[in-house]
Design a protein around this motif. Structure first.
Motif, PDB file in Angstrom:
ATOM      1  N   VAL A 129       0.841  -1.202   0.000  1.00  0.00           N
ATOM      2  CA  VAL A 129       0.000   0.000   0.000  1.00  0.00           C
ATOM      3  C   VAL A 129       0.872   1.247   0.000  1.00  0.00           C
ATOM      4  CG1 VAL A 129      -1.678   1.345   1.319  1.00  0.00           C
ATOM      5  CG2 VAL A 129      -1.931  -1.144   1.137  1.00  0.00           C
ATOM      6  N   ARG A 130       1.858   1.272   0.869  1.00  0.00           N
ATOM      7  CA  ARG A 130       2.727   2.448   0.956  1.00  0.00           C
ATOM      8  C   ARG A 130       3.498   2.664  -0.349  1.00  0.00           C
ATOM      9  NH1 ARG A 130       2.718   0.890   6.622  1.00  0.00           N
ATOM     10  NH2 ARG A 130       4.241  -0.765   6.272  1.00  0.00           N
ATOM     11  N   THR A 131       3.928   1.588  -0.993  1.00  0.00           N
ATOM     12  CA  THR A 131       4.612   1.709  -2.281  1.00  0.00           C
ATOM     13  C   THR A 131       3.684   2.283  -3.340  1.00  0.00           C
ATOM     14  OG1 THR A 131       6.101  -0.139  -1.780  1.00  0.00           O
ATOM     15  CG2 THR A 131       5.780   0.408  -4.106  1.00  0.00           C
ATOM     16  N   LEU A 132       2.438   1.808  -3.360  1.00  0.00           N
ATOM     17  CA  LEU A 132       1.458   2.308  -4.327  1.00  0.00           C
ATOM     18  C   LEU A 132       1.144   3.784  -4.090  1.00  0.00           C
ATOM     19  CD1 LEU A 132      -0.926  -0.759  -4.308  1.00  0.00           C
ATOM     20  CD2 LEU A 132       0.300   0.096  -6.329  1.00  0.00           C
ATOM     21  N   VAL A 133       0.971   4.152  -2.830  1.00  0.00           N
ATOM     22  CA  VAL A 133       0.659   5.545  -2.502  1.00  0.00           C
ATOM     23  C   VAL A 133       1.819   6.456  -2.894  1.00  0.00           C
ATOM     24  CG1 VAL A 133       0.285   7.130  -0.570  1.00  0.00           C
ATOM     25  CG2 VAL A 133      -1.019   5.000  -0.711  1.00  0.00           C
ATOM     26  N   ALA A 134       3.044   6.008  -2.650  1.00  0.00           N
ATOM     27  CA  ALA A 134       4.211   6.801  -3.046  1.00  0.00           C
ATOM     28  C   ALA A 134       4.273   6.957  -4.563  1.00  0.00           C
ATOM     29  CB  ALA A 134       5.488   6.145  -2.520  1.00  0.00           C
ATOM     30  N   ALA A 135       3.954   5.874  -5.288  1.00  0.00           N
ATOM     31  CA  ALA A 135       3.964   5.944  -6.751  1.00  0.00           C
ATOM     32  C   ALA A 135       2.879   6.873  -7.265  1.00  0.00           C
ATOM     33  CB  ALA A 135       3.784   4.542  -7.333  1.00  0.00           C
ATOM     34  N   MET A 136       1.707   6.860  -6.619  1.00  0.00           N
ATOM     35  CA  MET A 136       0.632   7.772  -7.026  1.00  0.00           C
ATOM     36  C   MET A 136       1.063   9.223  -6.850  1.00  0.00           C
ATOM     37  SD  MET A 136      -2.685   5.715  -5.497  1.00  0.00           S
ATOM     38  CE  MET A 136      -3.893   7.000  -5.914  1.00  0.00           C
ATOM     39  N   ALA A 137       1.730   9.505  -5.753  1.00  0.00           N
ATOM     40  CA  ALA A 137       2.226  10.870  -5.524  1.00  0.00           C
ATOM     41  C   ALA A 137       3.291  11.242  -6.552  1.00  0.00           C
ATOM     42  CB  ALA A 137       2.777  10.982  -4.109  1.00  0.00           C
ATOM     43  N   GLU A 138       4.163  10.298  -6.852  1.00  0.00           N
ATOM     44  CA  GLU A 138       5.230  10.553  -7.822  1.00  0.00           C
ATOM     45  C   GLU A 138       4.658  10.850  -9.209  1.00  0.00           C
ATOM     46  OE1 GLU A 138       9.006   8.132  -9.816  1.00  0.00           O
ATOM     47  OE2 GLU A 138       8.173   7.463  -7.897  1.00  0.00           O
ATOM     48  N   HIS A 139       3.571  10.167  -9.556  1.00  0.00           N
ATOM     49  CA  HIS A 139       2.945  10.360 -10.864  1.00  0.00           C
ATOM     50  C   HIS A 139       1.977  11.538 -10.880  1.00  0.00           C
ATOM     51  CE1 HIS A 139       4.709   6.878 -12.717  1.00  0.00           C
ATOM     52  NE2 HIS A 139       4.152   6.033 -11.869  1.00  0.00           N
ATOM     53  N   GLY A 140       1.857  12.239  -9.761  1.00  0.00           N
ATOM     54  CA  GLY A 140       1.042  13.439  -9.727  1.00  0.00           C
ATOM     55  C   GLY A 140      -0.451  13.202  -9.694  1.00  0.00           C
ATOM     56  N   ALA A 141      -0.877  12.081  -9.113  1.00  0.00           N
ATOM     57  CA  ALA A 141      -2.307  11.826  -8.992  1.00  0.00           C
ATOM     58  C   ALA A 141      -2.959  12.913  -8.148  1.00  0.00           C
ATOM     59  CB  ALA A 141      -2.553  10.462  -8.351  1.00  0.00           C
ATOM     60  N   PRO A 142      -4.106  13.412  -8.565  1.00  0.00           N
ATOM     61  CA  PRO A 142      -4.791  14.438  -7.760  1.00  0.00           C
ATOM     62  C   PRO A 142      -5.108  13.906  -6.363  1.00  0.00           C
ATOM     63  CG  PRO A 142      -5.851  14.156  -9.903  1.00  0.00           C
ATOM     64  CD  PRO A 142      -4.861  13.049  -9.770  1.00  0.00           C
ATOM     65  N   GLU A 143      -5.174  14.808  -5.395  1.00  0.00           N
ATOM     66  CA  GLU A 143      -5.504  14.382  -4.035  1.00  0.00           C
ATOM     67  C   GLU A 143      -6.872  13.721  -3.966  1.00  0.00           C
ATOM     68  OE1 GLU A 143      -5.068  17.418  -1.132  1.00  0.00           O
ATOM     69  OE2 GLU A 143      -2.964  17.819  -1.602  1.00  0.00           O
ATOM     70  N   SER A 144      -7.742  14.054  -4.907  1.00  0.00           N
ATOM     71  CA  SER A 144      -9.097  13.480  -4.929  1.00  0.00           C
ATOM     72  C   SER A 144      -9.123  12.038  -5.407  1.00  0.00           C
ATOM     73  CB  SER A 144      -9.998  14.327  -5.829  1.00  0.00           C
ATOM     74  OG  SER A 144      -9.465  14.389  -7.147  1.00  0.00           O
ATOM     75  N   THR A 145      -8.014  11.549  -5.951  1.00  0.00           N
ATOM     76  CA  THR A 145      -7.939  10.158  -6.414  1.00  0.00           C
ATOM     77  C   THR A 145      -7.466   9.277  -5.272  1.00  0.00           C
ATOM     78  OG1 THR A 145      -7.485  10.779  -8.712  1.00  0.00           O
ATOM     79  CG2 THR A 145      -6.860   8.566  -8.032  1.00  0.00           C
ATOM     80  N   SER A 146      -8.343   8.402  -4.829  1.00  0.00           N
ATOM     81  CA  SER A 146      -7.997   7.518  -3.721  1.00  0.00           C
ATOM     82  C   SER A 146      -7.526   6.159  -4.243  1.00  0.00           C
ATOM     83  CB  SER A 146      -9.194   7.338  -2.780  1.00  0.00           C
ATOM     84  OG  SER A 146     -10.273   6.733  -3.459  1.00  0.00           O
ATOM     85  N   LEU A 147      -7.141   5.306  -3.322  1.00  0.00           N
ATOM     86  CA  LEU A 147      -6.691   3.946  -3.635  1.00  0.00           C
ATOM     87  C   LEU A 147      -7.710   2.955  -3.104  1.00  0.00           C
ATOM     88  CD1 LEU A 147      -4.490   1.848  -4.504  1.00  0.00           C
ATOM     89  CD2 LEU A 147      -3.511   2.123  -2.208  1.00  0.00           C
ATOM     90  N   TRP A 148      -8.118   2.031  -3.964  1.00  0.00           N
ATOM     91  CA  TRP A 148      -8.923   0.893  -3.530  1.00  0.00           C
ATOM     92  C   TRP A 148      -8.041  -0.342  -3.626  1.00  0.00           C
ATOM     93  CZ3 TRP A 148     -14.545   0.914  -5.909  1.00  0.00           C
ATOM     94  CH2 TRP A 148     -15.177   2.110  -5.588  1.00  0.00           C
ATOM     95  N   ALA A 149      -7.922  -1.067  -2.536  1.00  0.00           N
ATOM     96  CA  ALA A 149      -7.069  -2.254  -2.502  1.00  0.00           C
ATOM     97  C   ALA A 149      -7.926  -3.515  -2.577  1.00  0.00           C
ATOM     98  CB  ALA A 149      -6.231  -2.272  -1.228  1.00  0.00           C
ATOM     99  N   MET A 150      -7.641  -4.348  -3.564  1.00  0.00           N
ATOM    100  CA  MET A 150      -8.302  -5.646  -3.628  1.00  0.00           C
ATOM    101  C   MET A 150      -7.582  -6.619  -2.706  1.00  0.00           C
ATOM    102  SD  MET A 150      -9.543  -6.203  -7.549  1.00  0.00           S
ATOM    103  CE  MET A 150     -10.639  -7.507  -6.934  1.00  0.00           C
ATOM    104  N   VAL A 151      -8.337  -7.245  -1.824  1.00  0.00           N
ATOM    105  CA  VAL A 151      -7.771  -8.248  -0.915  1.00  0.00           C
ATOM    106  C   VAL A 151      -8.357  -9.591  -1.329  1.00  0.00           C
ATOM    107  CG1 VAL A 151      -7.206  -6.722   0.996  1.00  0.00           C
ATOM    108  CG2 VAL A 151      -9.534  -7.549   0.790  1.00  0.00           C
ATOM    109  N   GLU A 152      -7.483 -10.526  -1.734  1.00  0.00           N
ATOM    110  CA  GLU A 152      -7.974 -11.745  -2.372  1.00  0.00           C
ATOM    111  C   GLU A 152      -7.079 -12.958  -2.137  1.00  0.00           C
ATOM    112  OE1 GLU A 152      -8.357 -10.860  -6.587  1.00  0.00           O
ATOM    113  OE2 GLU A 152      -6.993  -9.172  -6.397  1.00  0.00           O
ATOM    114  N   THR A 153      -6.272 -12.905  -1.082  1.00  0.00           N
ATOM    115  CA  THR A 153      -5.402 -14.030  -0.752  1.00  0.00           C
ATOM    116  C   THR A 153      -5.476 -14.313   0.744  1.00  0.00           C
ATOM    117  OG1 THR A 153      -3.482 -12.623  -0.296  1.00  0.00           O
ATOM    118  CG2 THR A 153      -3.781 -13.353  -2.591  1.00  0.00           C
ATOM    119  N   PRO A 154      -5.103 -15.513   1.166  1.00  0.00           N
ATOM    120  CA  PRO A 154      -5.052 -15.793   2.601  1.00  0.00           C
ATOM    121  C   PRO A 154      -4.141 -14.820   3.350  1.00  0.00           C
ATOM    122  CG  PRO A 154      -4.999 -17.857   1.382  1.00  0.00           C
ATOM    123  CD  PRO A 154      -4.884 -16.751   0.365  1.00  0.00           C
ATOM    124  N   VAL A 155      -3.021 -14.463   2.753  1.00  0.00           N
ATOM    125  CA  VAL A 155      -2.111 -13.513   3.403  1.00  0.00           C
ATOM    126  C   VAL A 155      -2.808 -12.176   3.618  1.00  0.00           C
ATOM    127  CG1 VAL A 155       0.008 -12.179   3.106  1.00  0.00           C
ATOM    128  CG2 VAL A 155      -0.006 -14.609   2.564  1.00  0.00           C
TER     129      VAL A 155
END
Length: 294
Positions: free
Chosen positions: A107-133
């Protein structure tokens, strides 16, 4: 009076393949609360670049009204992920949906990449959770960033990873579903249920919607436009629930300072008032959204 702007309905969250021009056009008229413009499973490898362009163009078109508009990128382990993420960030949808998120570090890696790519603050992250881990670390995932606003259950992949069968009632998946729900509620994160695969089995679909609502999910991900109306009904407060909520709040206001408040023979406490307020907030937000969709 509650404020519907504080609540965003996600009763029906419909996957639409971004490679299908007709599907993207049809989505403009569907009464779903949210759309996931899909670049992943629903798109063939050779069609992925064109689908990426189409999804970004759809986001920029302004043609989808108040529907929550998201883009599902390909997973971090794929060759398309980096380009998908960069393009989605530039397009600025309501959210970017990422499959198979299994740790807080991801999650933290994705959020950092979104900031690096200049995603607007209004663009949030939805995480798919689909494994036992992911099930075992769902709270850490949900709490990893304020930018993560929704957990999306990937029940097909979870069943595959568990070697479980798809059966009515989903007994093999209930532990994972419950762990993810607990994590979402503990962290103030929204959560939507997984898909129902048999689009012709209306009774089975509606039963699973009822189960999801009773468990506490905010809504359900869908794979066919024909599932939208059923999900909308299942995850919206019934007219009886709305009437009851209004009665509880009225009784509470009228009984302020009396020590004990009752409504229809039931003793009312703060927890009942909070639940009633949530029901009315949801009802008002849904009413506003449906009015906008015409």
């Amino acid at each position: 009076m509650t404020d519907g702007t504080l609540f965003r309905p996600r009763r029906s969250v419909l996957y639409m393949p971004a490679s299908n021009e007709r599907a993207l056009e049809k989505a403009k008229t569907l009464p779903c609360d949210a759309l996931i413009l899909d670049l992943e499973d629903a798109v063939a490898p050779d069609a992925k670049p064109a689908a990426r362009d189409a999804a970004c163009a759809a986001v920029g078109s302004g043609a989808y009204g108040r529907r929550e508009l998201t883009i599902r990128v390909n997973g971090a382990e794929t060759e398309w992920h980096a380009d998908d993420l960069a393009a989605a960030c530039a397009a600025g949808p309501d959210a970017i949906v990422v499959p198979k998120v299994s740790s807080a570090d991801e999650v933290r890696t994705l959020v950092a990449a979104m900031a690096e790519h200049g995603a607007p603050e209004s663009t949030s992250l939805w995480a798919m959770v689909e494994t036992p881990v992911a099930m075992l670390h769902a709270e850490e995932i949900a709490a990893a960033s304020d930018r993560l606003t929704v957990l999306v259950m990937g029940t097909n992949d979870l069943a595959k990873e568990l070697y479980a069968e798809h059966v009515p009632g989903r007994q093999p998946l209930l532990t994972g579903l419950s762990l993810a729900l607990l994590a979402a509620r503990a962290t103030g994160t929204a959560i939507v249920d997984g898909v129902y695969n048999d689009v012709k089995d209306t009774d089975g679909f509606l039963a699973e919607c009822r189960q999801g609502r009773q468990m506490g999910f905010d809504g359900k991900t869908l794979i066919h436009p024909g599932q939208v109306d059923g999900a909308n009904r299942a995850f919206a407060p019934s007219p009886e629930a709305v009437e009851d909520a209004r009665g509880i709040l009225q009784a509470w206001e009228e009984g302020a300072g009396s020590g004990v408040v009752t409504y229809r023979g039931r003793m009312i406490e703060n927890l009942h008032v909070e639940s009633a307020q949530r029901i009315l907030t949801m009802h008002e937000a849904i009413t506003a959204l449906e009015a906008d969709q015409g």
